[in-house]
Design a protein around this motif. Structure first.
Motif, PDB file in Angstrom:
ATOM      1  N   UNK A 111       6.327  -9.853   6.596  1.00 26.93           N
ATOM      2  CA  UNK A 111       6.074  -9.823   5.149  1.00 26.93           C
ATOM      3  C   UNK A 111       4.755 -10.537   4.854  1.00 26.93           C
ATOM      4  N   UNK A 112       3.916  -9.911   4.055  1.00 23.89           N
ATOM      5  CA  UNK A 112       2.569 -10.411   3.776  1.00 23.89           C
ATOM      6  C   UNK A 112       2.470 -10.733   2.290  1.00 23.89           C
ATOM      7  N   UNK A 113       2.294 -12.018   1.950  1.00 26.35           N
ATOM      8  CA  UNK A 113       2.295 -12.444   0.546  1.00 26.35           C
ATOM      9  C   UNK A 113       0.898 -12.885   0.124  1.00 26.35           C
ATOM     10  N   UNK A 114       0.408 -12.279  -0.955  1.00 28.68           N
ATOM     11  CA  UNK A 114      -0.892 -12.620  -1.531  1.00 28.68           C
ATOM     12  C   UNK A 114      -0.627 -13.380  -2.829  1.00 28.68           C
ATOM     13  N   UNK A 115      -1.083 -14.629  -2.908  1.00 26.36           N
ATOM     14  CA  UNK A 115      -0.882 -15.428  -4.110  1.00 26.36           C
ATOM     15  C   UNK A 115      -2.192 -15.536  -4.886  1.00 26.36           C
ATOM     16  N   UNK A 124       4.239  -2.595   4.936  1.00 27.72           N
ATOM     17  CA  UNK A 124       5.539  -2.624   4.278  1.00 27.72           C
ATOM     18  C   UNK A 124       5.853  -4.054   3.816  1.00 27.72           C
ATOM     19  N   UNK A 125       6.366  -4.164   2.599  1.00 28.58           N
ATOM     20  CA  UNK A 125       6.697  -5.435   1.967  1.00 28.58           C
ATOM     21  C   UNK A 125       5.484  -6.352   1.793  1.00 28.58           C
ATOM     22  N   UNK A 171       5.666  -5.596  -5.159  1.00 30.39           N
ATOM     23  CA  UNK A 171       5.967  -5.394  -3.737  1.00 30.39           C
ATOM     24  C   UNK A 171       5.654  -3.945  -3.378  1.00 30.39           C
ATOM     25  N   UNK A 172       4.979  -3.753  -2.237  1.00 25.17           N
ATOM     26  CA  UNK A 172       4.769  -2.387  -1.750  1.00 25.17           C
ATOM     27  C   UNK A 172       5.854  -2.050  -0.740  1.00 25.17           C
ATOM     28  N   UNK A 173       6.527  -0.923  -0.983  1.00 26.66           N
ATOM     29  CA  UNK A 173       7.561  -0.448  -0.042  1.00 26.66           C
ATOM     30  C   UNK A 173       7.174   0.919   0.474  1.00 26.66           C
ATOM     31  N   UNK A 174       7.024   1.016   1.778  1.00 24.17           N
ATOM     32  CA  UNK A 174       6.661   2.275   2.418  1.00 24.17           C
ATOM     33  C   UNK A 174       7.903   3.134   2.615  1.00 24.17           C
ATOM     34  N   UNK A 175       7.743   4.460   2.465  1.00 19.98           N
ATOM     35  CA  UNK A 175       8.847   5.383   2.698  1.00 19.98           C
ATOM     36  C   UNK A 175       8.411   6.481   3.653  1.00 19.98           C
ATOM     37  N   UNK A 226       6.258   3.060  -2.819  1.00 27.95           N
ATOM     38  CA  UNK A 226       6.399   2.625  -4.209  1.00 27.95           C
ATOM     39  C   UNK A 226       5.831   1.229  -4.383  1.00 27.95           C
ATOM     40  N   UNK A 227       5.241   1.019  -5.550  1.00 31.83           N
ATOM     41  CA  UNK A 227       4.801  -0.311  -5.960  1.00 31.83           C
ATOM     42  C   UNK A 227       5.825  -0.809  -6.975  1.00 31.83           C
TER      43      UNK A 227
END
Length: 243
Positions: free
Chosen positions: A1-5, A27-28, A59-63, A126-127
């Motif tokens: 999981x990659x978090x940008x603050x 993803x995530x 959050x970006x979720x890849x499908x 989806x974002x």
């Protein structure tokens, strides 16, 4: 999981959309901001938030091989994940106001905005943007809004709240990836605000309709048992639940 603050941004959804227009994020990938200057809600509404008090994130979720006709299940997943995370903080009387507002004791504490990424006519991901009222105490001219802190008297750690939501997103998206559509739909409908209760709706032509929410269709339209004893189907632009 990659978090940008980020300290401040126009919109976390817009930031992720910009990333996705160049290369799809991992993803995530999560973008969280202390302040959003142009936060958006459903139907183009503005999301109002006090600087530093609330959780504004996307959050970006890849499908992979996802069918567009199933996209409302993404909304179900997000709504259920937020509710389940908030249950862990003992937030009372949680309900989902169709399609994906989160209420506690009939007060709105979280709004969700989902924007899909489609490239070359294929559903890529989806974002998922959400604004959760965490520690805000005052809501000017918003009598139906509240926060986790107002509801419990506790000041919450926003990073901890975000972590719990992200964990629940992973749990519920796993159900979606395993095509547990019935499980998701049953839990979502059981959590619907004012389900099986006489309710008032404002229609797009400003007429008032009385009816009882029965559930949702596979595509997320609302099923309402009306006074003339038939079930009518409405999408988001056609009916607004008044409460």
């Amino acid at each position: 999981m990659y978090i940008i603050k980020l300290d401040a941004i126009d919109s976390t959804n817009t930031y992720l959309k910009g990333m996705a227009s160049i290369n799809l994020p991992k993803d995530y990938t999560v973008v969280v901001a202390e302040q959003q200057t142009k936060g958006r809600g459903q139907m183009g509404t503005q999301w109002q938030t006090e600087v530093g008090k609330n959780l504004t994130a996307s959050v970006f979720k890849h499908f992979y091989n996802f069918k567009v006709e199933n996209q409302f299940y993404i909304s179900m997943v997000v709504s259920l994940a937020v509710c389940k995370a908030l249950e862990g903080f003992r937030i009372p009387k949680l309900r989902i106001k169709w399609p994906n507002d989160i209420l506690s004791a009939e007060k709105k504490i979280c709004g969700v905005l989902i924007e899909n990424v489609i490239k070359n006519n294929k559903f890529q991901g989806s974002i998922i943007g959400f604004g959760l009222n965490v520690n805000q105490k005052f809501f000017d001219a918003l009598p139906k809004a509240s926060s986790m802190s107002l509801l419990t008297g506790i000041v919450f750690d926003k990073d901890e709240v975000l972590s719990k939501i992200l964990k629940q997103l992973q749990v519920y998206f796993k159900l979606l990836e395993n095509q547990k559509f019935d499980v998701l739909k049953t839990e979502y409908e059981a959590s619907l605000f004012r389900r099986d209760k006489p309710s008032t709706f404002k229609m797009s032509n400003n007429e008032i309709l009385l009816g009882i929410i029965q559930g949702v269709t596979e595509t997320g339209k609302l099923k309402v048992w009306t006074e003339d004893e038939i079930i009518k189907i409405f999408d988001l632009k056609e009916a607004t639940l008044l409460y």
